[in-house]
Design a protein around this motif. Structure first.
Motif, PDB file in Angstrom:
ATOM      1  N   SER A  42       0.864  -1.172   0.000  1.00 32.83           N
ATOM      2  CA  SER A  42       0.000   0.000   0.000  1.00 32.83           C
ATOM      3  C   SER A  42       0.901   1.224   0.000  1.00 32.83           C
ATOM      4  CB  SER A  42      -0.891  -0.018   1.250  1.00 32.83           C
ATOM      5  OG  SER A  42      -1.639   1.172   1.360  1.00 32.83           O
ATOM      6  N   HIS A  46      -4.896   6.667   2.266  1.00 31.87           N
ATOM      7  CA  HIS A  46      -6.153   6.028   1.877  1.00 31.87           C
ATOM      8  C   HIS A  46      -6.891   6.829   0.811  1.00 31.87           C
ATOM      9  CE1 HIS A  46      -7.217   8.958   5.014  1.00 31.87           C
ATOM     10  NE2 HIS A  46      -8.356   9.083   4.354  1.00 31.87           N
ATOM     11  N   LEU A  51      -1.787   0.907  -5.212  1.00 28.68           N
ATOM     12  CA  LEU A  51      -1.634  -0.447  -4.690  1.00 28.68           C
ATOM     13  C   LEU A  51      -0.704  -1.217  -5.602  1.00 28.68           C
ATOM     14  CD1 LEU A  51      -2.574  -2.641  -2.658  1.00 28.68           C
ATOM     15  CD2 LEU A  51      -4.556  -3.020  -4.142  1.00 28.68           C
ATOM     16  N   THR A  79      -4.313  -5.216   0.030  1.00 26.49           N
ATOM     17  CA  THR A  79      -3.040  -5.764   0.485  1.00 26.49           C
ATOM     18  C   THR A  79      -3.261  -7.189   0.984  1.00 26.49           C
ATOM     19  OG1 THR A  79      -3.358  -4.979   2.741  1.00 26.49           O
ATOM     20  CG2 THR A  79      -2.236  -3.477   1.199  1.00 26.49           C
ATOM     21  N   SER A 108     -10.357  -2.090  -3.119  1.00 25.95           N
ATOM     22  CA  SER A 108      -9.701  -1.181  -4.060  1.00 25.95           C
ATOM     23  C   SER A 108      -9.685  -1.809  -5.442  1.00 25.95           C
ATOM     24  CB  SER A 108      -8.249  -0.893  -3.631  1.00 25.95           C
ATOM     25  OG  SER A 108      -8.198  -0.194  -2.411  1.00 25.95           O
ATOM     26  N   GLY A 112      -5.287   0.290  -7.361  1.00 21.03           N
ATOM     27  CA  GLY A 112      -5.634   1.348  -6.428  1.00 21.03           C
ATOM     28  C   GLY A 112      -6.065   2.606  -7.169  1.00 21.03           C
ATOM     29  N   SER A 123      -5.703   2.724  -1.610  1.00 22.87           N
ATOM     30  CA  SER A 123      -4.399   2.086  -1.432  1.00 22.87           C
ATOM     31  C   SER A 123      -4.474   0.689  -0.826  1.00 22.87           C
ATOM     32  CB  SER A 123      -3.506   2.976  -0.560  1.00 22.87           C
ATOM     33  OG  SER A 123      -4.110   3.228   0.693  1.00 22.87           O
ATOM     34  N   GLY A 124      -5.618   0.039  -0.959  1.00 21.74           N
ATOM     35  CA  GLY A 124      -5.713  -1.360  -0.567  1.00 21.74           C
ATOM     36  C   GLY A 124      -5.881  -1.615   0.905  1.00 21.74           C
ATOM     37  N   ARG A 125      -6.246  -0.581   1.696  1.00 22.25           N
ATOM     38  CA  ARG A 125      -6.379  -0.754   3.141  1.00 22.25           C
ATOM     39  C   ARG A 125      -7.795  -0.496   3.640  1.00 22.25           C
ATOM     40  NH1 ARG A 125      -3.819   2.893   5.929  1.00 22.25           N
ATOM     41  NH2 ARG A 125      -3.098   4.278   4.280  1.00 22.25           N
ATOM     42  N   CYS A 250      -1.169   1.078   7.971  1.00 17.66           N
ATOM     43  CA  CYS A 250      -0.138   0.568   7.077  1.00 17.66           C
ATOM     44  C   CYS A 250       0.585  -0.605   7.736  1.00 17.66           C
ATOM     45  CB  CYS A 250       0.907   1.644   6.779  1.00 17.66           C
ATOM     46  SG  CYS A 250       0.310   3.082   5.858  1.00 17.66           S
ATOM     47  N   CYS A 259       3.900   4.021   2.347  1.00 24.46           N
ATOM     48  CA  CYS A 259       2.552   3.982   2.913  1.00 24.46           C
ATOM     49  C   CYS A 259       2.461   4.990   4.044  1.00 24.46           C
ATOM     50  CB  CYS A 259       2.237   2.578   3.422  1.00 24.46           C
ATOM     51  SG  CYS A 259       0.510   2.359   3.926  1.00 24.46           S
TER      52      CYS A 259
END
Length: 314
Positions: A42, A46, A51, A79, A108, A112, A123-125, A250, A259
């Motif tokens: 990531s 956010h 990503l 992630t 995501s 991303g 960002s994959g979170r 992160c 990240c």
């Protein structure tokens, strides 16, 4: 069994160890974003991120599914940590309270970045988890093509279709918010040693129902207190009465790749055991009426609902 239904950290560490060996054998060595790192990453925040090497959540798994309208968005990437946490939480609920199915919405896109549906989820979170519901006889509802809005008292009030899609023609079912399974999912996330949850965006009335359920079943007051700070109704977005939006910090390995967390900082966790009720872990011999009374003060607004101020963009 999907490989992420185990402990993702073990495989990721093995890959990185092999990569580190390659780096040591090379004259130039490895460092920074171009290092030999084949795990997901990531990068950025956010709301302004990307990503790298994403992990894809299968559309169906133990105790969860991605409903049909959300499958077409192809936003089921994240992630390794996020995907693994979702899979393990859904499986935990299936084991403790069989019959319910977690409906997983957007995470995501493959690389991303921004989308028409979200300001975050870049960002994959981030992941949207639709609420478990039960019918008037207490039987779990199966996920459909729309979410349900729930009132603070737990009643389903209206359909919540995905953006750009009409609501179902069928009448809204006589359903209720399933506090038991929804809390079991939250508890599994907060208890997962592989991840650290930063926020769970949720309507404050439904969050109160989850905290009430947690105290009813006798969960660790320290865990319940932590949940009370992490669950938050956004002030700059929809009230989240149809799903919970979970955001993770992160991963430590992603920080060196760029990240960035926005919002509460990590050090509060290190201070947890030194903080007093209801903010920290009370001694085992004090758990009881005093702890419950402290939670009552929290719910009545006599104590703040958040620990530190920060960006809570949903």
């Amino acid at each position: 069994m999907h490989p992420l239904q185990g402990r993702p950290g073990a495989n990721r560490k093995g890959v990185r160890l092999a990569a580190a060996t390659l780096c040591l054998l090379s004259a130039a060595g490895c460092a920074g974003p171009l290092a030999f790192d084949f795990g997901s990453a990531s990068i950025g925040t956010h709301a302004d991120g990307t990503l790298r090497h994403p992990t894809q959540l299968p559309f169906d798994g133990d105790g969860y599914t991605v409903p049909r309208p959300w499958r077409t968005r192809r936003a089921n990437y994240g992630t390794e940590e996020l995907v693994g946490a979702v899979v393990r939480a859904a499986r935990a609920v299936e084991r403790s309270d069989p019959g319910g199915v977690a409906a997983i919405g957007d995470m995501s896109r493959r690389s991303g970045g921004d989308s028409a549906e979200h300001k975050s989820h870049q960002s994959g979170r981030d992941v949207d988890v639709f609420f478990y519901g039960v019918d008037r006889d207490g039987r779990p509802l199966r996920p459909g093509d729309a979410m349900l809005h729930f009132a603070p008292d737990g009643r389903a009030t209206r359909w919540s279709p995905p953006h750009g899609v009409r609501a179902p023609a069928a009448a809204v079912p006589s359903a209720r918010f399933d506090a038991q399974r929804n809390w079991a999912f939250v508890r599994a996330l907060l208890s997962d040693p592989e991840v650290e949850v930063q926020w769970i965006f949720i309507h404050r009335g439904l969050a109160a129902a989850l905290l009430h359920e947690a105290t009813r079943v006798g969960d660790d007051p320290a865990l319940v207190a932590r949940a009370s700070f992490i669950m938050k109704q956004p002030s700059d977005a929809e009230i989240h009465d149809d799903h919970m939006h979970v955001r993770f910090y992160c991963a430590s390995g992603d920080r060196r790749l760029g990240c960035v967390d926005k919002g509460p900082v990590r050090w509060w966790k290190k201070m947890w055991k030194y903080m007093g009720v209801p903010f920290g872990r009370p001694p085992s011999d004090t758990i009881g009426a005093d702890a419950i009374a402290a939670f009552g003060r929290l719910f009545r607004g006599e104590l703040p609902l958040t620990f530190v101020a920060g960006d809570a963009t949903s």
